[in-house]
Design a protein around this motif. Structure first.
Motif, short mmCIF file in Angstrom:
data_model
loop_
_atom_site.label_atom_id
_atom_site.label_comp_id
_atom_site.label_asym_id
_atom_site.label_seq_id
_atom_site.Cartn_x
_atom_site.Cartn_y
_atom_site.Cartn_z
N ARG A 148 0.83 -1.21 0.00
CA ARG A 148 0.00 0.00 0.00
C ARG A 148 0.86 1.26 0.00
O ARG A 148 0.59 2.22 -0.74
CB ARG A 148 -0.92 -0.01 1.22
N ALA A 149 1.89 1.27 0.81
CA ALA A 149 2.74 2.45 0.92
C ALA A 149 3.47 2.74 -0.39
O ALA A 149 3.49 3.89 -0.86
CB ALA A 149 3.75 2.26 2.06
N TYR A 150 4.06 1.71 -0.98
CA TYR A 150 4.78 1.93 -2.24
C TYR A 150 3.81 2.26 -3.38
O TYR A 150 4.12 3.06 -4.28
CB TYR A 150 5.65 0.72 -2.59
N GLY A 151 2.62 1.66 -3.34
CA GLY A 151 1.62 2.00 -4.34
C GLY A 151 1.14 3.43 -4.20
O GLY A 151 0.89 4.12 -5.20
N ALA A 152 1.00 3.91 -2.96
CA ALA A 152 0.57 5.28 -2.73
C ALA A 152 1.57 6.28 -3.32
O ALA A 152 1.19 7.30 -3.90
CB ALA A 152 0.39 5.53 -1.23
N VAL A 153 2.85 5.98 -3.18
CA VAL A 153 3.88 6.84 -3.78
C VAL A 153 3.76 6.82 -5.29
O VAL A 153 3.79 7.86 -5.96
CB VAL A 153 5.29 6.39 -3.34
N ARG A 154 3.60 5.63 -5.85
CA ARG A 154 3.50 5.49 -7.31
C ARG A 154 2.27 6.20 -7.86
O ARG A 154 2.28 6.75 -8.96
CB ARG A 154 3.46 4.00 -7.67
N MET A 155 1.19 6.24 -7.07
CA MET A 155 -0.04 6.90 -7.50
C MET A 155 0.01 8.42 -7.29
O MET A 155 -0.92 9.14 -7.67
CB MET A 155 -1.25 6.33 -6.75
N GLY A 156 1.07 8.89 -6.66
CA GLY A 156 1.21 10.32 -6.42
C GLY A 156 0.41 10.83 -5.24
O GLY A 156 0.24 12.04 -5.06
N LEU A 157 -0.05 9.92 -4.38
CA LEU A 157 -0.84 10.32 -3.21
C LEU A 157 0.04 10.81 -2.07
O LEU A 157 -0.39 11.63 -1.26
CB LEU A 157 -1.71 9.15 -2.74
N ILE A 158 1.24 10.29 -1.99
CA ILE A 158 2.24 10.72 -1.02
C ILE A 158 3.58 10.79 -1.72
O ILE A 158 3.76 10.24 -2.81
CB ILE A 158 2.31 9.77 0.20
N LYS A 159 4.53 11.47 -1.08
CA LYS A 159 5.85 11.62 -1.70
C LYS A 159 6.84 10.57 -1.20
O LYS A 159 7.81 10.24 -1.89
CB LYS A 159 6.40 13.02 -1.44
N HIS A 160 6.61 10.06 0.01
CA HIS A 160 7.53 9.09 0.60
C HIS A 160 6.71 8.07 1.37
O HIS A 160 5.66 8.40 1.95
CB HIS A 160 8.53 9.79 1.52
N ILE A 161 7.20 6.83 1.41
CA ILE A 161 6.44 5.76 2.05
C ILE A 161 6.17 6.04 3.53
O ILE A 161 5.18 5.55 4.09
CB ILE A 161 7.12 4.39 1.90
N ALA A 182 2.67 7.22 4.56
CA ALA A 182 1.51 6.33 4.50
C ALA A 182 0.87 6.14 5.87
O ALA A 182 -0.34 5.93 5.97
CB ALA A 182 1.92 4.97 3.93
N ALA A 183 1.66 6.23 6.93
CA ALA A 183 1.12 6.04 8.28
C ALA A 183 0.08 7.09 8.64
O ALA A 183 -0.81 6.85 9.46
CB ALA A 183 2.24 6.05 9.30
N ASN A 184 0.18 8.27 8.03
CA ASN A 184 -0.78 9.35 8.29
C ASN A 184 -1.83 9.46 7.20
O ASN A 184 -2.56 10.45 7.13
CB ASN A 184 -0.03 10.68 8.44
N ARG A 185 -1.90 8.45 6.34
CA ARG A 185 -2.94 8.39 5.31
C ARG A 185 -3.41 6.95 5.25
O ARG A 185 -3.18 6.22 4.29
CB ARG A 185 -2.39 8.86 3.96
N GLN A 186 -4.09 6.53 6.30
CA GLN A 186 -4.45 5.12 6.45
C GLN A 186 -5.68 4.73 5.63
O GLN A 186 -5.83 3.57 5.24
CB GLN A 186 -4.71 4.82 7.92
N HIS A 187 -6.57 5.69 5.38
CA HIS A 187 -7.82 5.38 4.70
C HIS A 187 -7.64 5.14 3.21
O HIS A 187 -8.40 4.40 2.60
CB HIS A 187 -8.81 6.52 4.95
N THR A 188 -6.65 5.80 2.62
CA THR A 188 -6.38 5.66 1.19
C THR A 188 -4.89 5.55 0.94
O THR A 188 -4.10 6.13 1.69
CB THR A 188 -6.94 6.86 0.40
N PRO A 189 -4.50 4.80 -0.13
CA PRO A 189 -5.35 3.99 -1.00
C PRO A 189 -5.71 2.65 -0.36
O PRO A 189 -5.11 2.27 0.65
CB PRO A 189 -4.45 3.77 -2.23
#
Length: 393
Positions: free
Chosen positions: A254-267, A270-277
């Motif tokens: 999820r964390a690496y996917g979130a970076v790839r999707m442009g939702l976050i800049k660094h894995i 992800a801890a502060n964006r638990q609901h998405t992706p």
């Protein structure tokens, strides 16, 4: 020592789809909580009973699952052609954190009913009998939802014979339309596929390299083939939620996917964006027994899907993830479409841990970009309790 008394806030506890949450009118919240910020978050955390190191939320309205640790704030809409603004807060169970990054599709089914009963919808839009069409502005993600709410004698009809897998008792059917589910806040076509591809290769250090579909429709979702991570797609909650190694693997994906999707800049973000992706895994249909003991046959479904929410396998399916599933199924070449047998389709029925769910979506290409005008599914909703919630100050 004398302590300050608890404050009382008008609230309604509602089931929407396979979720439950505490609903508020914005105007009923304490003044300091009527605007976004730490005071609002602190209030909602205390209402739900978080953070709870015991993981039970005993001293609050939550029920210690991602499906029941939810809050909703509604107000009359300032948007043209909309009735109500809907803001959703996903409350973490063991951390002092409210995630505002996405919608809850299940609780969306209860928004129209609450809005009508709370006087947030103009009386002229409510028929004596029939269906009230409630135009909802989903404020977290800037999208429109249309709820078709049954009305009897000018009041919301909650009882009925509509059955929803994952909910024990039947109720009245509420049809939801998620309009242009990949649109941005201004209504323009958003990036349904953030990378521009219907399938991608995702490298996850320490875990592996996977073929994935990453889509932003309903809610940002990462789809992966079940067999690529050692599963069949028939798993129930206990097969995954008791496996700390598996949960850590999903969170890393999820964390690496979130970076790839442009939702976050660094894995680390992800801890502060638990609901998405969300992360979901898919497989071709096979027979299995659902969590209620119901036999699901190959003839009942087009594919299998299991999805994680807030770090745990969901007991059924998140409504927003169902929108993502229906949208991806309609687009040739995605992993969801492939698992369903490929080809063109405008609806799909998938198997989840509690049974099956049907969602419709029609996709088309516009200037080389995939677009979906709307996704449609049916849920149900019911008031469980109404009155005031008490909160220590």
């Amino acid at each position: 020592m004398i302590h300050a008394p608890q404050i009382k806030i008008p609230a309604t506890y509602m089931r929407g789809g396979t979720s439950k949450g505490v609903f508020f009118r914005l105007q009923d919240l304490p003044f300091s909580a009527q605007v976004p910020g730490p005071e609002r978050d602190a209030l909602l955390l205390r209402v739900i009973g978080s953070p709870d190191p015991y993981g039970k939320q005993i001293d609050g309205m939550g029920a210690a699952t991602s499906s029941t640790s939810k809050t909703v704030i509604l107000s009359r809409s300032g948007k043209p052609e909309h009735d109500v603004d809907y803001l959703f807060g996903q409350v973490a169970i063991d951390k002092p954190f409210v995630d505002w990054s996405g919608n809850c599709g299940n609780l969306s089914a209860a928004v129209g009913a609450f809005a009508i009963s709370s006087g947030l919808v103009h009386a002229s839009r409510i028929p004596d009998n029939g269906i009230a069409t409630v135009r909802i502005w989903q404020a977290n993600i800037g999208k429109t939802i249309i709820a078709h709410v049954p009305i009897s004698h000018r009041e919301v009809q909650e009882t009925g014979d509509f059955e929803l897998d994952g909910v024990t008792f039947p109720a009245a059917e509420v049809q939801l339309e998620f309009i242009d589910p990949a649109a941005d806040e201004e209504g323009a076509g958003g990036a349904m596929f953030p990378t521009g591809n219907v399938v991608d290769t995702l490298e996850v250090p320490g875990v592996g390299t996977f073929t994935v579909t990453m889509i932003n429709a309903g809610i940002p979702t990462i789809f992966i083939n079940a067999d690529a991570i050692g599963y069949t797609g028939t798993e129930l909650q206990e097969a995954i939620n008791g496996d700390e190694k598996a949960l850590a693997m999903f969170e890393t994906i999820r964390a690496y996917g979130a970076v790839r999707m442009g939702l976050i800049k660094h894995i680390d973000e992800a801890a502060n964006r638990q609901h998405t992706p969300k992360v979901a895994f898919v497989a071709a249909p096979v027979a299995y027994v659902s969590s209620s003991g119901k036999q699901v046959t190959v003839a009942d479904i087009d594919l299998l899907v299991r999805a994680l929410s807030m770090g745990k396998l969901h007991h059924a399916m998140m409504g927003t993830a169902a929108v993502a599933i229906g949208t991806a199924a309609a687009i040739p070449g995605t992993l969801v479409n492939q698992a369903a047998g490929g080809g063109a389709r405008n609806a799909v029925r998938f198997g989840h841990p509690s049974g099956t769910l049907r969602v419709g979506a029609e996709a088309s290409q516009v200037d080389g970009e995939w677009r979906v005008a709307k996704a449609i599914m049916s849920r149900s909703a019911r008031v469980l309790m109404e009155g005031t919630v008490r909160v220590p100050v």
